[in-house]
Design a protein around this motif. Sequence first.
Motif, PDB file in Angstrom:
ATOM      1  N   TYR A   1      13.010  -3.537   2.615  1.00 38.71           N
ATOM      2  CA  TYR A   1      12.746  -2.958   1.298  1.00 38.71           C
ATOM      3  C   TYR A   1      12.105  -3.975   0.366  1.00 38.71           C
ATOM      4  O   TYR A   1      12.170  -5.182   0.583  1.00 38.71           O
ATOM      5  CB  TYR A   1      14.031  -2.396   0.663  1.00 38.71           C
TER       6      TYR A   1
ATOM      7  N   GLU B   1       4.623   8.112  -2.823  1.00 39.40           N
ATOM      8  CA  GLU B   1       5.671   8.171  -1.829  1.00 39.40           C
ATOM      9  C   GLU B   1       5.055   8.578  -0.496  1.00 39.40           C
ATOM     10  O   GLU B   1       4.161   9.423  -0.458  1.00 39.40           O
ATOM     11  CB  GLU B   1       6.704   9.212  -2.268  1.00 39.40           C
TER      12      GLU B   1
ATOM     13  N   MET C   1      11.262   0.777   2.187  1.00 40.51           N
ATOM     14  CA  MET C   1      11.811   1.413   0.988  1.00 40.51           C
ATOM     15  C   MET C   1      11.414   0.606  -0.242  1.00 40.51           C
ATOM     16  O   MET C   1      11.252  -0.610  -0.170  1.00 40.51           O
ATOM     17  CB  MET C   1      13.341   1.443   1.046  1.00 40.51           C
TER      18      MET C   1
ATOM     19  N   SER D   1       6.676   6.055   5.662  1.00 36.46           N
ATOM     20  CA  SER D   1       6.613   4.609   5.445  1.00 36.46           C
ATOM     21  C   SER D   1       7.882   3.925   5.947  1.00 36.46           C
ATOM     22  O   SER D   1       8.995   4.401   5.713  1.00 36.46           O
ATOM     23  CB  SER D   1       6.441   4.312   3.949  1.00 36.46           C
TER      24      SER D   1
ATOM     25  N   ARG E   1      10.160   5.903  -0.364  1.00 39.14           N
ATOM     26  CA  ARG E   1       9.438   5.247   0.738  1.00 39.14           C
ATOM     27  C   ARG E   1       8.034   4.977   0.233  1.00 39.14           C
ATOM     28  O   ARG E   1       7.297   5.892  -0.131  1.00 39.14           O
ATOM     29  CB  ARG E   1       9.420   6.133   1.984  1.00 39.14           C
TER      30      ARG E   1
END
Length: 277
Positions: free
Chosen positions: A138, A171, A178, A175, A162
């Motif tokens: 992330y 978004e 995060m 993906s 994502r």
Amino acid sequence: MINALSIDLEEWYHSELVGGRRSPSSQAAEATKPILDLLDRYQTKASFFVVGEVAEQNPNLIQSIFQRGHEIGCHGYSHTLLWKMDENSFRRELRHFHSVMEGILGKTEIKGFRAPCFSLDNRNKWALKVLLDFGYQYDASIFPLKISPLYGISGAPTRPYRISFEDVRKEDPQSPLMEFPLCPLKIGGLKIPISGGFYLRALPRSFLVWGLRRINRSQPFLIYFHPWESYEKTPRFKLPLCNRVISYYGISSALKKFEFLLKHFRFARVDQVLDLR
Ligand SMILES: [Zn+2]
């Protein structure tokens, strides 16, 4: 509702507002200790986005943070903004960071990244691919408001998503990465940042509680904070008025405010709030 708590572990001189001043000595351990003690007292775990050169000077501090159960994330090696790098220099920066961390903690998974000064935007979206190559899960660098010349990207989501590698404001359900953006308070058409740094120091407690609870009606928020922001010995320079206020306002009462938040809200590490393994 459990919110995410993040500390950017850097020295006072990593701030863009102090005009390139430096110091050979490190204050990070002394400035971070009261924060760690408060987190222990309130049995709260946080995510520490660490600058590699700070870790190099303070290996015991990093071990102590890790052993207390907090998350170690990356805030670059030298705190160089992403717009000042290209893909290759960013890779070098991360390699350097990871070799320092491996020397201190051994092989440890680093899941989270925060760009220095929230400097991730579409000019340097190549950074997402690099993060993925280094095993990150992330990013927490999107400031979804353009109110500072230094950072901010308007139109980005204000809740975890994502993140698209083509457009960081979009978004993409496919993906692998995060994004946990900063979450502004929305009142009518207005978006007000309240959950970190200067905003947190400057806003009255009653307004903070009201605003953060309002965000919590629909989603968790993400706090960001720097140890130098609550450390009395942070050197005060004669900066231009605006930079002086942003840098130094409320430093003496910031730890109390931090404790106030720990009393009134529930927090966890960013990776836990995102439910990453
Ligand atoms: Zn920083």
